[in-house]
Design a protein around this motif. Sequence first.
Motif, short mmCIF file in Angstrom:
data_model
loop_
_atom_site.label_atom_id
_atom_site.label_comp_id
_atom_site.label_asym_id
_atom_site.label_seq_id
_atom_site.Cartn_x
_atom_site.Cartn_y
_atom_site.Cartn_z
N SER A 1 0.83 -1.25 -0.23
CA SER A 1 0.02 0.00 -0.01
C SER A 1 0.85 1.19 -0.05
O SER A 1 2.02 1.15 0.41
N SER B 1 0.05 5.76 0.43
CA SER B 1 -1.08 6.61 0.91
C SER B 1 -0.55 8.07 0.74
O SER B 1 0.74 8.37 0.58
N TYR C 1 -10.88 -0.75 -9.06
CA TYR C 1 -12.06 -0.47 -7.81
C TYR C 1 -12.51 -1.98 -7.46
O TYR C 1 -12.57 -3.01 -8.16
N GLU D 1 -8.30 6.37 -5.04
CA GLU D 1 -8.23 5.35 -4.08
C GLU D 1 -8.81 4.01 -4.65
O GLU D 1 -9.88 4.06 -5.16
N LYS E 1 -2.45 -1.07 -3.14
CA LYS E 1 -3.52 -0.36 -2.57
C LYS E 1 -3.35 1.23 -2.46
O LYS E 1 -2.40 1.27 -1.79
N VAL E 2 -3.73 2.10 -3.21
CA VAL E 2 -3.62 3.47 -2.77
C VAL E 2 -4.49 3.70 -2.01
O VAL E 2 -5.77 3.87 -2.37
N ILE E 3 -4.02 4.61 -0.81
CA ILE E 3 -5.11 5.12 0.01
C ILE E 3 -5.07 6.46 0.19
O ILE E 3 -3.87 7.24 0.20
N VAL E 4 -6.19 7.29 -0.01
CA VAL E 4 -6.12 8.61 0.11
C VAL E 4 -6.67 9.12 1.60
O VAL E 4 -7.83 8.86 1.86
#
Lengths: 115, 109
Positions: free
Chosen positions: B9, B11, B41, B85, B105-108
Amino acid sequence: QVQLVQSGAEVKKPGASVKVSCKASGYTFTSYYIHWVRQAPGQGLEWMGIINPSGGGTDYAQKFQGRVTMTRDTSTSTFYMELSTLTSEDTAVYYCARRERFDYWGQGTLVTVSS
Amino acid sequence: QSALTQPRSVSGSPGQSVTISCTGTSGDVGGYNSVSWYQQYPGKVPQLMIYDVTKRPSGVPDRFSGSNSGNTASLTISGLQAEDEADYYCCSYAGSGYVFGTGTKVIVL
């Protein structure tokens, strides 16, 4: 517009085979290779192989050699992926995708292997 | 072929930039200018974001850019937005086929 429409969900018993179809439209069928990719629940994407729509030549990932067969029917613009000797580890969503860059994808076909 | 290595991940806050790495070998990422990136997604179909290392399909915002150096390719998202995200996967031609990355996983925030 380019569309890849896949067949519906399947439930199979261990040891059985499954055949998933992918009907192409909106472009010249013989112009672009088609990949098959799968994704197990909660897991990443896994490349299974590729087929040349012109001559039908194939290239399979080593993991699936001997168990997967990819074919195409030029008369109906449809591609097929058959996977044999299924186990629970083959439970996944199976996708077809166009061209070396995977620019268009089918909607996915869920294959569930369960006794 | 082993999966390409991506961080699990990354962020960032809205407006910031994040970079996702994709590490392979000279037999895949380092040997061919054929790395692509996909956004996915949950429960949806992957979407092509970058191909041939740096090229962006029409319709993909120019906030997304790709690069490579040696055996590592990178996807940078500039001006991060909430809609970014998602999960991101790299993919490379590997001579005798293709190989995907492990996914990030990109977390905003």
